[in-house]
Motif scaffolding. Structure first.
Motif, short mmCIF file in Angstrom:
data_model
loop_
_atom_site.label_atom_id
_atom_site.label_comp_id
_atom_site.label_asym_id
_atom_site.label_seq_id
_atom_site.Cartn_x
_atom_site.Cartn_y
_atom_site.Cartn_z
N ASP A 1 0.82 -1.21 0.00
CA ASP A 1 0.00 0.00 0.00
C ASP A 1 0.86 1.26 0.00
O ASP A 1 1.63 1.50 0.92
CB ASP A 1 -0.89 -0.02 1.23
CG ASP A 1 -1.86 1.14 1.27
OD1 ASP A 1 -2.08 1.77 0.23
OD2 ASP A 1 -2.42 1.39 2.35
N THR B 1 0.02 4.31 0.40
CA THR B 1 -0.38 5.35 1.34
C THR B 1 0.37 5.23 2.66
O THR B 1 0.41 6.18 3.43
CB THR B 1 -1.89 5.31 1.61
OG1 THR B 1 -2.22 4.03 2.19
CG2 THR B 1 -2.68 5.52 0.34
N GLN B 2 0.95 4.08 2.93
CA GLN B 2 1.68 3.85 4.17
C GLN B 2 3.19 3.84 3.96
O GLN B 2 3.93 3.37 4.81
CB GLN B 2 1.25 2.50 4.79
CG GLN B 2 -0.21 2.42 5.11
CD GLN B 2 -0.63 3.43 6.17
OE1 GLN B 2 0.08 3.66 7.14
NE2 GLN B 2 -1.77 4.05 5.98
N ARG C 1 5.83 5.17 6.66
CA ARG C 1 5.71 4.42 7.90
C ARG C 1 6.22 2.99 7.73
O ARG C 1 6.92 2.46 8.60
CB ARG C 1 4.24 4.40 8.34
CG ARG C 1 4.08 4.17 9.81
CD ARG C 1 2.66 4.36 10.28
NE ARG C 1 2.04 5.54 9.68
CZ ARG C 1 0.74 5.65 9.42
NH1 ARG C 1 -0.07 4.67 9.70
NH2 ARG C 1 0.25 6.73 8.88
N ASN C 2 5.91 2.36 6.59
CA ASN C 2 6.33 0.97 6.36
C ASN C 2 7.84 0.84 6.28
O ASN C 2 8.43 -0.06 6.88
CB ASN C 2 5.70 0.43 5.07
CG ASN C 2 4.22 0.20 5.20
OD1 ASN C 2 3.69 0.16 6.29
ND2 ASN C 2 3.54 0.04 4.08
#
Length: 69
Positions: free
Chosen positions: A51, A53-54, A57-58
């Motif tokens: 994803d 959108t993450q 953070r990922n």
């Protein structure tokens, strides 16, 4: 005459950009080093096709897992 002035102004504006682009770090990463880092991140749980959108953070979580071990 305006063409000559425009070219001079363009050259003066572009000169700092060109000099900045050439000031790269002395020790650039090789393709093999980048590939090894990507493999290490994937082993830590990072999936580049996941994803979007993450994204920050990922990858930060995967880097934290690598630095913790």
């Amino acid at each position: 005459m305006k063409l000559v002035q425009s070219l001079i102004v363009a050259a003066l504006v572009a000169a700092p950009v060109v000099s900045f682009a050439q000031s790269q770090p002395q020790q650039a990463l090789t393709r093999a080093e980048v590939r090894a880092e990507l493999v290490q991140l994937q082993k830590a749980g990072y999936n580049p096709a996941s994803d979007n959108t993450q994204y920050p953070r990922n990858i930060e979580a995967a880097e934290a897992r690598i630095s913790a071990s």
